[in-house]
Design an enzyme around this catalytic site. Structure first.
Site, PDB file in Angstrom:
ATOM      1  N   PRO A 150      11.253   4.515  25.831  1.00 46.56           N
ATOM      2  CA  PRO A 150       9.843   4.761  25.579  1.00 46.56           C
ATOM      3  C   PRO A 150       8.956   4.208  26.696  1.00 46.56           C
ATOM      4  O   PRO A 150       8.244   3.078  26.892  1.00 46.56           O
ATOM      5  CB  PRO A 150       9.726   3.642  24.405  1.00 46.56           C
ATOM      6  CG  PRO A 150      10.643   2.788  24.512  1.00 46.56           C
ATOM      7  CD  PRO A 150      11.910   3.639  25.133  1.00 46.56           C
ATOM      8  N   CYS A 151       8.758   4.918  27.583  1.00 47.04           N
ATOM      9  CA  CYS A 151       7.868   4.554  29.089  1.00 47.04           C
ATOM     10  C   CYS A 151       6.480   4.606  28.443  1.00 47.04           C
ATOM     11  O   CYS A 151       5.614   3.834  29.132  1.00 47.04           O
ATOM     12  CB  CYS A 151       7.992   5.527  30.148  1.00 47.04           C
ATOM     13  SG  CYS A 151       8.092   7.013  29.741  1.00 47.04           S
ATOM     14  N   HIS A 152       6.130   5.202  27.556  1.00 51.65           N
ATOM     15  CA  HIS A 152       4.642   5.160  26.980  1.00 51.65           C
ATOM     16  C   HIS A 152       4.191   3.825  26.413  1.00 51.65           C
ATOM     17  O   HIS A 152       3.193   3.723  26.389  1.00 51.65           O
ATOM     18  CB  HIS A 152       4.481   6.294  25.968  1.00 51.65           C
ATOM     19  CG  HIS A 152       5.516   5.958  24.530  1.00 51.65           C
ATOM     20  ND1 HIS A 152       6.612   6.493  24.582  1.00 51.65           N
ATOM     21  CD2 HIS A 152       4.970   5.551  23.332  1.00 51.65           C
ATOM     22  CE1 HIS A 152       6.892   6.026  23.246  1.00 51.65           C
ATOM     23  NE2 HIS A 152       6.027   5.543  22.542  1.00 51.65           N
TER      24      HIS A 152
END
Length: 171
Positions: A140-142
């Site tokens: 989850p780079c967001h």
């Protein structure tokens, strides 16, 4: 000549944009936004590192990933259990594995990740690795934001990043 390795790819329509899902063997190696600014670089790096060609189709792991994404976007899933294959440098893989530790509904800064991997001065390198993440949402780079709590760059665009964080009640 030996057989060429194959990355099987399939499109996935999410409520906030088109994704390409890719598998190599029994692992997910790609979940990338079709509109992403780094898309051609991400695909090229995967093909080089895995010495593979793309082939449209589906696989067991892609079908599992699509099903889990359906549940995630419906608000019924907060964690994923798909086998992932990260193709990148050792540093990039370290950062991407750190992303897996960020809980649903929370955010962390690039500086926090740099400290967590014992490289507190590597904030810019962490940001670059985060931007090169080939497996969005699953890694989850967001959930990584600026130290001032601002939304910073995202491969799918800031509106997609905001959508995902709102979905998780993190924004």
């Amino acid at each position: 000549m030996g057989e060429k390795n194959i990355i099987i790819v399939r499109k996935y329509h999410s409520p906030c944009g088109e994704l390409t899902l890719g598998s190599f063997g029994e692992e997910l190696c790609l979940c990338d936004w079709q509109s992403g600014r780094h898309r051609s670089r991400t695909i090229g790096r995967l093909q080089r590192m895995l010495d593979a060609e793309l082939e449209d189709g589906t696989s067991r792991v892609i079908d599992m990933a699509a099903s889990q994404l359906d549940e995630y976007f419906a608000g019924a899933r907060r964690t994923f259990d798909i086998p992932l294959l990260f193709s990148g440098t050792e540093f990039q893989r370290t950062v991407w594995h750190e992303l897996l530790k960020i809980p649903y509904g929370t955010t962390v800064s690039y500086g926090t990740i740099a400290r967590n991997i014992a490289m507190p001065k590597a904030v810019r390198a962490v940001a670059n690795a985060n931007g090169a993440n080939p497996i969005s949402i699953f890694a989850p780079c967001h959930r990584v934001i600026g130290s001032d709590n601002s939304l910073t760059g995202y491969g799918g665009g800031l509106e997609v990043k905001e959508f995902l964080l709102r979905l998780e009640n993190a924004f």
